[in-house]
Design a protein around this motif. Structure first.
Motif, short mmCIF file in Angstrom:
data_model
loop_
_atom_site.label_atom_id
_atom_site.label_comp_id
_atom_site.label_asym_id
_atom_site.label_seq_id
_atom_site.Cartn_x
_atom_site.Cartn_y
_atom_site.Cartn_z
N SER B 155 0.82 -1.21 0.00
CA SER B 155 0.00 0.00 0.00
C SER B 155 0.85 1.27 0.00
O SER B 155 0.34 2.37 0.16
N HIS B 156 2.17 1.11 -0.15
CA HIS B 156 3.08 2.26 -0.14
C HIS B 156 4.36 1.80 -0.81
O HIS B 156 4.77 0.65 -0.62
N HIS B 163 0.14 0.30 6.24
CA HIS B 163 -1.23 0.25 6.76
C HIS B 163 -1.35 -0.67 7.97
O HIS B 163 -2.41 -0.76 8.56
N GLY B 332 -5.28 5.55 1.92
CA GLY B 332 -4.26 4.52 1.88
C GLY B 332 -3.98 4.12 0.44
O GLY B 332 -4.56 4.68 -0.50
N GLY B 333 -3.11 3.13 0.28
CA GLY B 333 -2.61 2.82 -1.06
C GLY B 333 -3.45 1.85 -1.87
O GLY B 333 -3.41 1.87 -3.09
N HIS B 334 -4.23 1.00 -1.18
CA HIS B 334 -4.93 -0.06 -1.92
C HIS B 334 -5.98 0.47 -2.88
O HIS B 334 -6.26 -0.14 -3.91
#
Lengths: 216, 482
Positions: B155-156, B163, B332-334
């Motif tokens: 996610s990053h 996360h 977040g990244g997802h």
């Protein structure tokens, strides 16, 4: 495979031919940067020491004459069996519990209580040490597997900035194709909630002895 | 050439993924805490360098020049790596790269490989390809290991498990490493990973890595890391295989001195990262005696050919734009459905896979520009976002159904109104008459029809009794009388 190579190169050429092409540079834009104001030799060493210790590494001082003794004092704290590079200066190791790296196995190196090495240079602004496989530094695995690394940095080898370090390291790359390792503090991770935690895979304890610091 | 693999399961729409993420309060707490920590650290160390802006300029100029002459530099790199004992492979697509790497590993007979964290190998889904060939990849970066053990997606780009908080990580390690008494102290978690992976480092004979930089002039490759897992993978095995995007090249040795100032401060907010390894081909008696590098296109030359989008290739994957982004901090990244999330992902992903496959990503931004301000190589992310939005709209218009959608019809109507003085002033008068039902104290709080979507989140100022144009005309008349 040759055809893939030609394909990628042809795609690159087609893509760059469309856009405008800024002039081909022969000099680096890096050299356009303003130089940092110089520091006095003692201020330089002080900045290096301060920034190395901010990474939670121990920093001590010694003279050339007292170096063997200074190393011995530190080694006495953590164990009885250390490794040093094959070409580590003989006068330094005579009194010390050190084994030379004469084709030691990875397991032998990993089971040592620590490693002692010299270094190529130090960078004050970032508190970094650079190893370039020069005299007394050994192959890379030697300073990696043991849990403790005692590194000797000569005060005269400390530079202020990262670009100065790269300038000095050019010869190591071009003349010897040396592998380089930049070390800034002990092994660490920021992967848990983005806080720096010392001690993952590399040496968890890093100690630095600065030799012949001016004004000391 | 078109990439033949989509980067990751792309979520159908950013807004769908974002909505899901926003309902996860634990995620929002973890993300808020982590991004605030890293932003503060970055600001401190960047503030320490008086010449930071000149450094950014230098970074930008070096990258722009590299891209303009990429053919020259990539051939130079190839020649110098070969001269130093390395083998150079080329891949147009992800599938080609995976095939090359798989064959190289099969030739060693090894059933396992150790991996240095690499976005490029995530992008081409190397792990899946290897598993399909019966080879087990072992991620050695702490966060990648966490993700691998949790069977989750990153996610990053820098901290794939950003996360997850410490107690979630503890639970995972307790199960996977059979350590029932493990606490959630970060130091203890790191020590558990050290023990778990040490045995792999000592026994596995093949490693893969990505590359942060490669120097055309010397044939050197550079990997920047923190934990020492990179050093382990780069020195202990017999065979090293590096997969590198063609845009990672720097022309000259001293150029690396610029980027080694920009990257650590922008990335982890440190003056310098703990470990940087630079190797040049094969070093006799030191490290892997067989070195391969795969130079990967996978859509990059398409990006290179777009004069506005090209700057996207300047990215050094520091993640400063991700950490500063108010949208990323909340979703977040997802939600981005790509290994490249955040502002840089919103411009890189659609360009690599085609805007038709990621049409919502250029809209995953408020265009606030914070990403541009922190970018160490000055990528104008808002500019590229707007450029890509234009492309999305044009693609939509290339279909009949695109012309018939209400937004499209509305916009072309608006275009005509704004393009004609009479029509514009007429519309203002009409609007003034029509709005009275909705105006309260000079603001429209609940707009009708499609306007409702806008006013659901914010108030719209009503059209005033006297428009600017009327005021201007009356002011002139008044002056004439005076």
């Amino acid at each position: 495979m040759t055809t893939t190579r030609n394909q990628v190169l042809a795609d690159i050429r087609a893509a760059t031919a469309r856009g405008e092409r800024p002039g081909h540079q022969t000099h680096s834009f890096a050299t356009d940067l303003q130089a940092e104001a110089a520091l006095s030799p003692s201020a330089l060493v002080h900045m290096f020491a301060e920034r190395v210790s901010e990474y939670k590494a121990w920093v001590g001082y010694s003279t050339s004459a007292g170096l063997s003794e200074a190393i011995g004092e530190r080694l006495a704290l953590y164990g009885t069996r250390y490794v040093v590079p094959a070409d580590f200066p003989a006068d330094l190791v005579q009194q010390l519990p050190c084994v030379r790296d004469e084709q030691l196995s990875h397991a032998d190196i990993a089971s040592a209580d620590g490693v002692v090495s010299l270094s190529a240079l130090g960078i004050a602004q970032t508190g970094s040490i650079v190893l370039d496989a020069g005299v007394g530094q050994g192959r890379r695995v030697l300073t990696l597997l043991p849990d403790y690394h005692l590194c000797v940095v000569y005060a005269a080898s400390i530079v202020l900035t990262v670009p100065e370090a790269f300038e000095r390291l050019r010869a190591s790359i071009q003349e010897r194709r040396a592998p380089l390792t930049f070390i800034s503090g002990p092994s660490a991770t920021s992967d848990i909630e983005l806080n720096r935690v010392e001690g993952v895979h590399g040496p968890r304890r890093l100690e630095v002895i600065i030799v012949d610091a001016p004004g000391r | 050439m078109k990439p033949d693999s989509v980067i990751i399961e792309l979520s159908p729409e950013f807004s769908v993924g974002a909505k899901q993420a926003l309902q996860n309060t634990q995620l929002r707490r973890n993300m808020g805490k982590a991004t605030q920590t890293i932003r503060a650290k970055r600001a401190t160390v960047v503030g320490e360098l008086p010449n930071w802006e000149s450094l950014r300029d230098a970074g930008e100029r070096i990258k722009a020049e590299t891209m303009a002459h990429l053919d020259v530099y990539i051939e130079r790199l190839e020649k110098n790596i070969q001269a130093a004992g390395g083998t150079v492979h080329w891949a147009s697509t992800a599938a080609q790269a995976n095939e090359i790497v798989t064959k190289l590993i099969q030739a060693t007979k090894s059933k396992h490989i150790i991996k240095v964290k690499s976005l490029t190998t995530d992008e081409i889904r190397l792990n899946e390809a290897l598993e399909a060939a019966g080879i087990t990849p072992i991620e050695t970066d702490l966060a990648e290991l966490i993700i691998q053990l949790a069977h989750e997606k990153s996610s990053h780009i820098l901290v794939p498990a950003i996360h997850k908080n410490r107690s979630e990580i503890r639970e995972l390690f307790q199960k996977a490493m059979h350590l029932p008494d493990l606490t959630d102290e970060p130091k203890e978690l790191a020590a558990a990973a050290r023990t778990f992976l040490r045995e792999k480092f000592m026994t596995v004979k093949v490693a893969t890595s990505g590359a942060n930089f490669a120097i055309a002039e010397t044939g050197s490759v550079c990997v920047v890391e923190s934990e020492g897992n990179g050093r382990m993978c780069l020195t202990l095995p017999d065979v090293l295989i590096t997969v590198m995007g063609i845009e990672k090249i720097l022309p000259r040795w001293e150029d690396l001195g610029v980027f080694m100032q920009l990257l650590p401060r922008s990335s982890t907010g440190e003056r310098m990262n703990p470990y940087t390894s630079i190797w040049t081909g094969v070093h006799p008696g030191d490290g892997p005696q067989e070195f391969h590098i795969v130079l990967l296109d996978n859509g990059r030359t398409q990006v290179l050919g777009d004069s506005v989008g090209r700057q996207t290739l300047h990215c050094i994957r520091c993640s400063a734009c991700i950490n500063i982004c108010p949208v990323y901090e909340r979703t977040g990244g997802h939600a981005y459905g790509s290994v490249y999330p955040g502002p840089i992902g919103a411009i890189l992903t659609p360009q690599l896979v085609g805007t038709e496959h990621a049409a919502s990503l250029p809209y995953a931004s408020s265009l606030c520009g914070a990403c541009y301000d922190v970018c160490p190589v000055k990528i104008n992310i808002p500019e590229v976002l707007v450029h890509l939005r234009g492309r999305v709209v044009r693609e939509k218009h290339s279909h009949v159904s695109g012309w018939l959608d209400p937004e499209s019809i509305g916009m072309s109507g608006l275009g005509q109104v704004f393009g004609n003085r009479m029509a514009y002033e007429g519309a203002q008068t009409m609007g003034k008459l029509a709005q009275w039902l909705f105006v309260h104290d000079g603001y429209i709080e609940n707009g009708p029809g499609p306007l409702g979507a806008w006013t659901a989140m914010r108030d719209l100022q009503a059209i005033p009794d006297q428009t600017f144009r009327q005021w201007w005309r009356e002011r002139n008349e008044h002056d004439d009388h005076a």
